[in-house]
Design a protein around this motif. Structure first.
Motif, PDB file in Angstrom:
ATOM      1  N   THR A  27     106.654  89.698  65.178  1.00 19.96           N
ATOM      2  CA  THR A  27     106.096  88.766  66.354  1.00 19.96           C
ATOM      3  C   THR A  27     104.730  88.337  66.225  1.00 19.96           C
ATOM      4  O   THR A  27     103.670  90.102  65.575  1.00 19.96           O
ATOM      5  CB  THR A  27     106.747  89.601  67.012  1.00 19.96           C
ATOM      6  OG1 THR A  27     105.684  91.382  67.585  1.00 19.96           O
ATOM      7  CG2 THR A  27     107.541  89.847  67.632  1.00 19.96           C
ATOM      8  N   SER A  28     104.024  87.428  66.303  1.00 21.91           N
ATOM      9  CA  SER A  28     102.701  87.540  67.166  1.00 21.91           C
ATOM     10  C   SER A  28     102.628  86.324  67.860  1.00 21.91           C
ATOM     11  O   SER A  28     103.256  85.249  67.956  1.00 21.91           O
ATOM     12  CB  SER A  28     101.585  86.571  65.717  1.00 21.91           C
ATOM     13  OG  SER A  28     100.904  86.228  65.836  1.00 21.91           O
ATOM     14  N   LEU A  29     102.885  87.282  69.650  1.00 24.06           N
ATOM     15  CA  LEU A  29     103.440  86.583  70.103  1.00 24.06           C
ATOM     16  C   LEU A  29     102.458  85.438  70.707  1.00 24.06           C
ATOM     17  O   LEU A  29     103.305  84.159  71.437  1.00 24.06           O
ATOM     18  CB  LEU A  29     104.544  87.605  71.534  1.00 24.06           C
ATOM     19  CG  LEU A  29     104.657  88.132  71.062  1.00 24.06           C
ATOM     20  CD1 LEU A  29     105.384  88.876  72.581  1.00 24.06           C
ATOM     21  CD2 LEU A  29     106.660  87.491  70.500  1.00 24.06           C
ATOM     22  N   GLY A  30     101.088  85.917  70.433  1.00 23.61           N
ATOM     23  CA  GLY A  30     100.529  84.693  71.207  1.00 23.61           C
ATOM     24  C   GLY A  30     100.023  83.444  70.601  1.00 23.61           C
ATOM     25  O   GLY A  30      99.302  82.491  70.643  1.00 23.61           O
ATOM     26  N   MET A  31     100.832  83.310  68.744  1.00 29.62           N
ATOM     27  CA  MET A  31     100.918  82.276  68.399  1.00 29.62           C
ATOM     28  C   MET A  31     102.446  81.560  69.763  1.00 29.62           C
ATOM     29  O   MET A  31     101.557  79.973  69.048  1.00 29.62           O
ATOM     30  CB  MET A  31     101.547  81.782  66.701  1.00 29.62           C
ATOM     31  CG  MET A  31     100.322  82.796  66.499  1.00 29.62           C
ATOM     32  SD  MET A  31      98.477  82.293  66.573  1.00 29.62           S
ATOM     33  CE  MET A  31      98.950  80.824  65.213  1.00 29.62           C
ATOM     34  N   VAL A  32     102.517  81.399  70.041  1.00 29.20           N
ATOM     35  CA  VAL A  32     104.119  80.984  70.217  1.00 29.20           C
ATOM     36  C   VAL A  32     103.682  79.527  71.347  1.00 29.20           C
ATOM     37  O   VAL A  32     104.398  78.786  71.707  1.00 29.20           O
ATOM     38  CB  VAL A  32     104.623  81.903  71.046  1.00 29.20           C
ATOM     39  CG1 VAL A  32     106.274  80.175  71.929  1.00 29.20           C
ATOM     40  CG2 VAL A  32     105.580  82.342  70.251  1.00 29.20           C
ATOM     41  N   GLY A  33     101.819  79.746  72.443  1.00 31.22           N
ATOM     42  CA  GLY A  33     101.753  78.653  72.744  1.00 31.22           C
ATOM     43  C   GLY A  33     100.990  79.278  74.298  1.00 31.22           C
ATOM     44  O   GLY A  33     101.101  80.743  74.906  1.00 31.22           O
ATOM     45  N   ILE A  34     101.670  78.788  75.672  1.00 33.01           N
ATOM     46  CA  ILE A  34     100.806  78.706  76.748  1.00 33.01           C
ATOM     47  C   ILE A  34     102.242  79.406  77.455  1.00 33.01           C
ATOM     48  O   ILE A  34     103.335  78.950  77.698  1.00 33.01           O
ATOM     49  CB  ILE A  34     100.553  77.513  77.955  1.00 33.01           C
ATOM     50  CG1 ILE A  34      99.086  77.224  76.607  1.00 33.01           C
ATOM     51  CG2 ILE A  34     100.583  78.038  78.935  1.00 33.01           C
ATOM     52  CD1 ILE A  34      98.646  75.923  77.143  1.00 33.01           C
ATOM     53  N   PRO A  35     102.087  80.738  77.883  1.00 32.91           N
ATOM     54  CA  PRO A  35     103.379  81.155  78.872  1.00 32.91           C
ATOM     55  C   PRO A  35     103.277  81.036  80.119  1.00 32.91           C
ATOM     56  O   PRO A  35     102.628  80.270  80.476  1.00 32.91           O
ATOM     57  CB  PRO A  35     102.961  82.709  77.964  1.00 32.91           C
ATOM     58  CG  PRO A  35     101.074  83.069  78.340  1.00 32.91           C
ATOM     59  CD  PRO A  35     101.018  82.052  78.003  1.00 32.91           C
ATOM     60  N   PRO A  36     104.385  81.702  81.124  1.00 29.36           N
ATOM     61  CA  PRO A  36     104.506  80.801  82.223  1.00 29.36           C
ATOM     62  C   PRO A  36     103.226  81.942  83.150  1.00 29.36           C
ATOM     63  O   PRO A  36     102.616  82.093  82.461  1.00 29.36           O
ATOM     64  CB  PRO A  36     105.549  81.403  82.894  1.00 29.36           C
ATOM     65  CG  PRO A  36     106.972  81.894  81.377  1.00 29.36           C
ATOM     66  CD  PRO A  36     105.460  82.499  80.194  1.00 29.36           C
ATOM     67  N   SER A  37     103.074  80.739  84.365  1.00 26.33           N
ATOM     68  CA  SER A  37     101.849  81.434  84.593  1.00 26.33           C
ATOM     69  C   SER A  37     101.628  82.634  85.863  1.00 26.33           C
ATOM     70  O   SER A  37     100.572  83.025  85.832  1.00 26.33           O
ATOM     71  CB  SER A  37     101.737  80.550  86.066  1.00 26.33           C
ATOM     72  OG  SER A  37     102.620  80.521  86.896  1.00 26.33           O
ATOM     73  N   SER A  38     103.562  83.467  85.372  1.00 28.16           N
ATOM     74  CA  SER A  38     103.287  84.746  85.966  1.00 28.16           C
ATOM     75  C   SER A  38     102.556  86.030  84.759  1.00 28.16           C
ATOM     76  O   SER A  38     102.548  86.749  85.161  1.00 28.16           O
ATOM     77  CB  SER A  38     104.902  84.573  85.913  1.00 28.16           C
ATOM     78  OG  SER A  38     105.301  85.262  85.157  1.00 28.16           O
ATOM     79  N   VAL A  39     102.943  84.975  83.553  1.00 24.22           N
ATOM     80  CA  VAL A  39     101.899  86.067  82.701  1.00 24.22           C
ATOM     81  C   VAL A  39     100.498  86.278  82.927  1.00 24.22           C
ATOM     82  O   VAL A  39      99.408  84.853  82.649  1.00 24.22           O
ATOM     83  CB  VAL A  39     102.473  85.451  81.338  1.00 24.22           C
ATOM     84  CG1 VAL A  39     101.679  86.320  80.022  1.00 24.22           C
ATOM     85  CG2 VAL A  39     104.023  85.472  80.558  1.00 24.22           C
TER      86      VAL A  39
END
Length: 400
Positions: A27-39
């Motif tokens: 995993t490299s979760l930061g590369m996925v994009g803009i997460p939901p505002s709750s994050v």
């Protein structure tokens, strides 16, 4: 680009993951994009993805790499200790999974994995004391019918079994090496496959990943600004092994070179002939690396050189030590530490200074050696019971 929790769940399913699969996640979760505002922070992001993965794999097994490389930091005089709680060195998501109450970690002081699911105990117990050899976790992984590799935010080049494949193909650019350390406080030997020191030997699975994607082994789904890739571990492994048997350098950065020649030029070890190679097994004996040193000085606080004779197979070091710190690293007779990674000096005089400068510049490598009447790995050598024999071997430079 934005994505939601539902997007993660759908992408995992559409990439080919089923509820009862055993999935190894890179995993490299930061590369996925803009997460939901709750994050709001990194922990929220990790929780978001783990919750989504749990929803998809509700009847399966979640596996993440929690590699710590603990024994690589171990010295005979200061054994590194690996435990269930030793932090992983390869990312935030693996460490988040490691902290879960229902997570189980494999006992591997180099490349442990952590598992959540119904079959974790079966997968992670009764493993051998080797990271990539027979009886290792990766041997189990590639033989499971429903095991899959999943790469989130990374490409299809992330290949969990890369060095197990290298081991099976007996590639020339890697070899077995013995390490010692502690596992939950108990002194334990461990075999880890190391690469010879060169850019040529650097792990490189980009070609394998792309070629496997072209033939449909890796399947992907877009999410945010990235992709989730999934492949059958067994199918991908069999594909790689066919390539690797034809080209032993298939999973390395460089091309076919004469490793032993390069290593001899780099290490400049003493040539004693022979046909036994570092990393080979002779019954239950593992042939050690060849070694040489280029500089060795033990200097007191007045600038006096106390010794220029390092222990055989000493590690490189340049550091100031107190007398108490130095004491475990000196001996009156020559000492060989190829079975226990460490550094030290032969010292023939009483030490009176409070501080000492320690300088050893050495090199280790894959090389050729021999076993005969003069040069033989036997218990009396290791335990220094026969000083005259040790002295002769030391002076002849067989270990240089």
């Amino acid at each position: 680009m934005k994505y939601s929790y539902k997007d993660i769940v759908n992408a995992l399913k559409q990439s080919g993951i089923k509820s009862n699969d055993t999935v190894f996640f890179s995993t490299s979760l930061g590369m996925v994009g803009i997460p939901p505002s709750s994050v709001k922070n990194l922990e929220d992001l990790n929780r978001l993805f783990l919750d989504a993965i749990r929803e998809v794999l509700y009847d399966g097994n979640i596996i993440v790499p929690t590699y710590s490389y603990t024994f690589g930091k171990s010295l005979a005089s200061n054994l590194a200790n690996f435990t269930r709680f030793t932090p992983a060195e390869i990312g935030d998501f693996p460490n988040y999974v490691l902290k879960q109450n229902d997570a189980i970690r494999s006992i591997d002081p180099f490349v442990s994995v952590t598992c959540i699911g119904k079959d974790c105990k079966k997968l992670l117990t009764n493993l051998s004391n080797t990271s990539y050899g027979k009886g290792s976790f990766f041997e189990k992984l590639v033989n499971l019918e429903n095991s899959k590799c999943c790469s989130i935010g990374l490409g299809p080049n992330w290949t969990p079994f890369i060095h197990y494949a290298d081991y099976l193909a007996n590639v020339p650019h890697r070899y077995d090496k013995l390490f010692w350390g502690k596992i939950d406080g108990k002194k334990t030997p461990w075999i880890y496959s190391v690469r010879y020191v060169s850019e040529n030997s650097y792990p490189y699975a980009h070609i394998a990943g792309r070629e496997a994607e072209k033939v449909g082994i890796w399947k992907y789904v877009n999410i945010g600004r990235a992709r989730i890739y999934t492949a059958s571990c067994k199918e991908y492994f069999n594909f790689v092994m066919k390539k690797l048997y034809k080209n032993p350098w298939y999973l390395a950065k460089g091309e076919n070179v004469d490793v032993l020649k390069e290593e001899k030029e780099r290490v400049k070890y003493f040539d004693i002939g022979g046909n036994i190679i570092s990393g080979e097994w002779i019954d239950d004996f593992l042939v050690p690396e060849r070694w040489n040193y280029f500089e060795a000085k033990l200097i007191d606080e007045n600038g006096k050189i106390i010794s220029t004779t390092p222990w055989i197979h000493s590690l490189s070091i340049e550091k100031e030590l107190s007398l108490e710190e130095l004491k475990p690293h000196i001996s009156y007779y020559p000492k060989n530490v190829f079975f226990n990674r460490d550094f030290g000096f032969v010292v023939k005089e009483k030490l009176t200074s409070k501080k000492y400068k320690v300088i050893i510049k050495s090199a280790f490598g894959k090389g050729i050696t021999k076993m005969d009447n003069d040069f033989i790995f036997i218990e009396e050598w290791i335990n220094h019971k026969n000083y005259q024999k040790i002295k002769q071997v030391f002076e002849k430079g067989y270990f240089k």
